[in-house]
Design a protein around this motif. Structure first.
Motif, PDB file in Angstrom:
ATOM      1  N   THR B 198      51.442 -66.648  18.839  1.00  0.00           N
ATOM      2  CA  THR B 198      50.048 -67.096  18.674  1.00  0.00           C
ATOM      3  C   THR B 198      49.768 -68.250  19.642  1.00  0.00           C
ATOM      4  O   THR B 198      48.719 -68.271  20.307  1.00  0.00           O
ATOM      5  N   TYR B 199      50.697 -69.175  19.727  1.00  0.00           N
ATOM      6  CA  TYR B 199      50.470 -70.370  20.540  1.00  0.00           C
ATOM      7  C   TYR B 199      50.608 -70.065  22.036  1.00  0.00           C
ATOM      8  O   TYR B 199      49.833 -70.560  22.849  1.00  0.00           O
ATOM      9  N   GLY B 200      51.590 -69.217  22.382  1.00  0.00           N
ATOM     10  CA  GLY B 200      51.781 -68.852  23.790  1.00  0.00           C
ATOM     11  C   GLY B 200      50.560 -68.082  24.300  1.00  0.00           C
ATOM     12  O   GLY B 200      50.032 -68.374  25.378  1.00  0.00           O
ATOM     13  N   ALA B 201      50.127 -67.112  23.486  1.00  0.00           N
ATOM     14  CA  ALA B 201      48.980 -66.288  23.880  1.00  0.00           C
ATOM     15  C   ALA B 201      47.730 -67.151  23.983  1.00  0.00           C
ATOM     16  O   ALA B 201      46.887 -66.949  24.866  1.00  0.00           O
ATOM     17  N   ASP B 202      47.613 -68.134  23.095  1.00  0.00           N
ATOM     18  CA  ASP B 202      46.425 -68.988  23.103  1.00  0.00           C
ATOM     19  C   ASP B 202      46.365 -69.840  24.383  1.00  0.00           C
ATOM     20  O   ASP B 202      45.303 -70.004  24.970  1.00  0.00           O
ATOM     21  N   ILE B 203      47.528 -70.370  24.819  1.00  0.00           N
ATOM     22  CA  ILE B 203      47.534 -71.153  26.080  1.00  0.00           C
ATOM     23  C   ILE B 203      47.124 -70.239  27.238  1.00  0.00           C
ATOM     24  O   ILE B 203      46.340 -70.614  28.099  1.00  0.00           O
ATOM     25  N   LEU B 204      47.683 -69.017  27.216  1.00  0.00           N
ATOM     26  CA  LEU B 204      47.351 -68.077  28.292  1.00  0.00           C
ATOM     27  C   LEU B 204      45.858 -67.762  28.295  1.00  0.00           C
ATOM     28  O   LEU B 204      45.228 -67.700  29.348  1.00  0.00           O
ATOM     29  N   LYS B 205      45.313 -67.578  27.089  1.00  0.00           N
ATOM     30  CA  LYS B 205      43.863 -67.288  26.997  1.00  0.00           C
ATOM     31  C   LYS B 205      43.065 -68.464  27.551  1.00  0.00           C
ATOM     32  O   LYS B 205      42.109 -68.282  28.302  1.00  0.00           O
ATOM     33  N   SER B 206      43.475 -69.675  27.182  1.00  0.00           N
ATOM     34  CA  SER B 206      42.768 -70.865  27.675  1.00  0.00           C
ATOM     35  C   SER B 206      42.862 -70.968  29.191  1.00  0.00           C
ATOM     36  O   SER B 206      41.881 -71.279  29.860  1.00  0.00           O
ATOM     37  N   SER B 207      44.043 -70.687  29.724  1.00  0.00           N
ATOM     38  CA  SER B 207      44.231 -70.891  31.168  1.00  0.00           C
ATOM     39  C   SER B 207      43.679 -69.749  32.012  1.00  0.00           C
ATOM     40  O   SER B 207      43.326 -69.946  33.161  1.00  0.00           O
ATOM     41  N   ILE B 208      43.585 -68.542  31.432  1.00  0.00           N
ATOM     42  CA  ILE B 208      43.098 -67.397  32.229  1.00  0.00           C
ATOM     43  C   ILE B 208      41.594 -67.168  32.060  1.00  0.00           C
ATOM     44  O   ILE B 208      40.873 -66.995  33.038  1.00  0.00           O
ATOM     45  N   ASN B 209      41.119 -67.170  30.795  1.00  0.00           N
ATOM     46  CA  ASN B 209      39.681 -66.883  30.623  1.00  0.00           C
ATOM     47  C   ASN B 209      38.961 -67.904  29.748  1.00  0.00           C
ATOM     48  O   ASN B 209      37.812 -67.697  29.358  1.00  0.00           O
ATOM     49  N   GLY B 210      39.650 -68.968  29.426  1.00  0.00           N
ATOM     50  CA  GLY B 210      39.015 -70.059  28.679  1.00  0.00           C
ATOM     51  C   GLY B 210      38.649 -69.724  27.246  1.00  0.00           C
ATOM     52  O   GLY B 210      37.801 -70.396  26.641  1.00  0.00           O
ATOM     53  N   SER B 211      39.279 -68.689  26.660  1.00  0.00           N
ATOM     54  CA  SER B 211      38.892 -68.291  25.299  1.00  0.00           C
ATOM     55  C   SER B 211      39.873 -68.767  24.221  1.00  0.00           C
ATOM     56  O   SER B 211      39.840 -68.281  23.095  1.00  0.00           O
ATOM     57  N   GLY B 212      40.729 -69.720  24.558  1.00  0.00           N
ATOM     58  CA  GLY B 212      41.709 -70.198  23.570  1.00  0.00           C
ATOM     59  C   GLY B 212      41.065 -70.990  22.451  1.00  0.00           C
ATOM     60  O   GLY B 212      39.978 -71.555  22.613  1.00  0.00           O
ATOM     61  N   ASP B 213      41.727 -71.015  21.281  1.00  0.00           N
ATOM     62  CA  ASP B 213      41.178 -71.705  20.113  1.00  0.00           C
ATOM     63  C   ASP B 213      41.929 -72.997  19.788  1.00  0.00           C
ATOM     64  O   ASP B 213      41.440 -73.840  19.065  1.00  0.00           O
TER      65      ASP B 213
END
Lengths: 328, 244
Positions: B198-213
């Protein structure tokens, strides 16, 4: 010559819950000796080896290896030992040379040194031609030899050999026994477990018998033999039928007990030493040629059976069955 | 210094013996390739590529590392060659690090396969590479140590695979890759927050498309804690189960 103990185990105990696998055993191994550790299945041999090598924790007691407290400095002690398990555990995909250099690297040896040493050991063990072949293509005997080479590549002070000749052909077993003697003559101390009693008798300086987790006897081969050697026996092999001569032998040597073995073999029994010359002279006077005169000694096998009460044949069968089926 | 000779040689042997074997290279490429292709074919625009990239990268790392490590260690245990390593005068922590580093490298390499694909399909200049690379590395470390945890808990290679799937598939569906965690049913959300992915995917989401929570630094910290916990727990288990 002063004898130094390279390994000292005191009150060594291993418990698994309520079960005591090894119960308060004491022994030492002298520098440059071959020490045999014999016992039936489940006697505690493997547990003892595991404790001595670091694969099993020690419940109580102490082990000193070359002055290093094993319990406190396990890794330092492991640097001083070589271990050859009962089954070859090298890497199938690596070739002989790579396996040896990899094992040397585990002990922190520099590249040039480990390659030099691997080359030399492959020569010494007669495996130089197979050096570049993958380990999985080796015969059982070759595998065992390479595993021994891997055990000594870092020049350990003591080598633990667990059943080194089990499950391999006669020729390879002979080669391995010779290698063990050569290694010992070059100064390696060897701790050997085997279920071949005659092998222990041939190779070991001292032997310990372990049964039900306890050492029941320990000593040099000669010391252990004394236990069953209650009389001296000399066996003569002559020409022709010996039965006609029996009465004359009994009359001439009334203090000895005689026994005929086959047509031309005679055994003389006595509780004291038997002088050979009077017998030789007697046979010559009676126009008999003596082909052989030999002292019959009890075997270590007899000592083992007497001390442990265990049937050797049963023990061998169990081991061979286990060897054939792989380690459980 | 001498311990590092052993470390390097264990790593080199594992890379040569296991990770760089043709079947594993092809598996390592085909698996992320299949994931990538599946998602990319379904996506309609370059924006979609960026939205699915974190998921594909995460799954490539998770499946690559856990499968390989769990199988290689159980295989070596079975052939008793792992005993040789345990009997070497090498600190157990360093030994386990040597055994896991190969899988970490394998996981990181796997992560770059979908990224290379994405390079041809969309503009990746918006990506915060520093955070993305940090996340890829930490995810590879955590997933590898999860593989180690699995390897130490089983005795057969097939058990390792079954046990891995027991963790991996729920993780994939609950880590927010397909459905964002805040949109999951209320009772499933706490489980999501217990999963490292959950946390790894969230960082990736934040860094790639800015959709992290989740705050990226918090995710990094939690991933680090997961790594330390899984490694310490597995090493303790090795001592308890394999040094009898």
């Amino acid at each position: 010559m002063i004898k130094i103990n390279i390994l000292e185990a005191s009150s060594l105990t291993k418990k698994y819950g309520d079960f005591t696998a090894v119960n308060d055993i004491d022994f030492y191994v002298e520098d440059r000796e071959i020490f045999g550790f014999l016992g039936p299945n489940g006697a505690g041999k493997t547990t003892t080896i595991n404790m001595l090598t670091g694969l099993a924790g020690i419940t109580s007691g102490s082990v000193y290896l070359s002055g290093v407290n094993y319990t406190r400095e396990t890794k330092k002690a492991q640097r001083l030992m070589g271990i050859v398990p009962d089954e070859s555990n090298l890497y199938d995909e690596l070739d002989g040379f790579e396996n040896l250099t990899f094992c040397a690297a585990l002990y922190g040896m520099e590249k040039r040194k480990r390659e030099e040493r691997a080359g030399r050991l492959l020569q010494q063990f007669g495996l130089a031609e197979a050096a570049k072949r993958p380990f999985k293509s080796y015969s059982k005997g070759m595998k065992r030899k390479l595993t021994i080479a891997a055990g000594i590549i870092h020049e350990p002070k003591i080598l633990f050999l667990d059943e080194p000749t089990t499950g391999i052909d006669v020729a390879s077993a002979r080669q391995i026994r010779k290698l063990i003697l050569d290694l010992n003559q070059k100064g390696t101390t060897i701790f050997l477990t085997t279920h071949y009693i005659e092998e222990a008798e041939r190779l070991c300086h001292r032997v310990a018998f372990i049964v039900d987790g306890k050492i029941v006897r320990i000593g040099t081969i000669a010391e252990l033999m004394k236990e069953v050697q209650q009389e001296t026996i000399v066996q003569f092999t002559l020409d022709g039928d010996i039965s006609q001569l029996m009465q004359a032998v009994t009359d001439q040597f009334p203090n000895f007990t005689t026994e005929i073995l086959g047509e031309n073999m005679l055994r003389i029994h006595s509780t004291s030493l038997i002088p050979l010359m009077p017998f030789m002279k007697f046979f010559e006077e009676n126009n008999r040629v003596v082909f052989e005169a030999k002292m019959i000694r009890p075997s270590l096998e007899e000592v083992f059976v007497k001390v442990t009460g265990i049937e050797l044949g049963k023990m061998k069968k169990e081991k061979e069955k286990k060897g054939a089926g792989g380690k459980k | 210094m001498k311990s590092w000779i052993a470390f390097w040689n264990i790593l080199r042997k594992d890379m040569k013996n296991y990770y760089l074997k043709p079947p594993n290279i092809s598996w390592g490429i085909i698996f992320p390739f299949a994931w990538t292709l599946m998602f990319f074919i379904r996506s309609q625009s370059s924006f979609d590529v960026l939205s699915i990239l974190p998921g594909v990268v995460s799954m490539s790392i998770l499946f690559g590392t856990t499968s390989m490590l769990a199988v290689t260690i159980t295989f070596e245990r079975k052939s008793r060659s792992f005993e040789r390593l345990l009997l070497a005068p090498l600190d157990l922590n360093l030994l386990m690090l040597a055994k896991t580093t190969g899988a970490i490298i394998f996981g990181v390499l796997n992560a770059f396969i979908p990224i290379v694909f994405a390079l041809f399909l969309t503009d990746l200049s918006v990506v915060n590479w520093f955070a993305a690379l940090g996340s890829i590395l930490l995810m590879a470390v955590t997933s590898t140590f999860l593989g180690l945890f699995i390897a130490v808990s089983v005795s057969e290679a097939f058990e390792a695979q079954t046990f891995s799937n027991f963790f991996r598939f729920p993780m994939v569906f609950l880590c927010g890759l397909f459905i964002p965690v805040p949109e999951l049913p209320f009772f499933l959300r706490p489980i999501s927050y217990l999963l490292p992915l959950t946390y790894g995917a969230d960082i990736l989401k934040s860094s790639i498309n800015g959709s992290g929570d989740i705050l990226p630094w918090l995710s990094f910290l939690i991933l680090l804690c997961f790594s330390v916990f899984l490694f310490a727990f597995s090493t303790k288990n090795v001592k308890k189960k394999w040094i009898y």
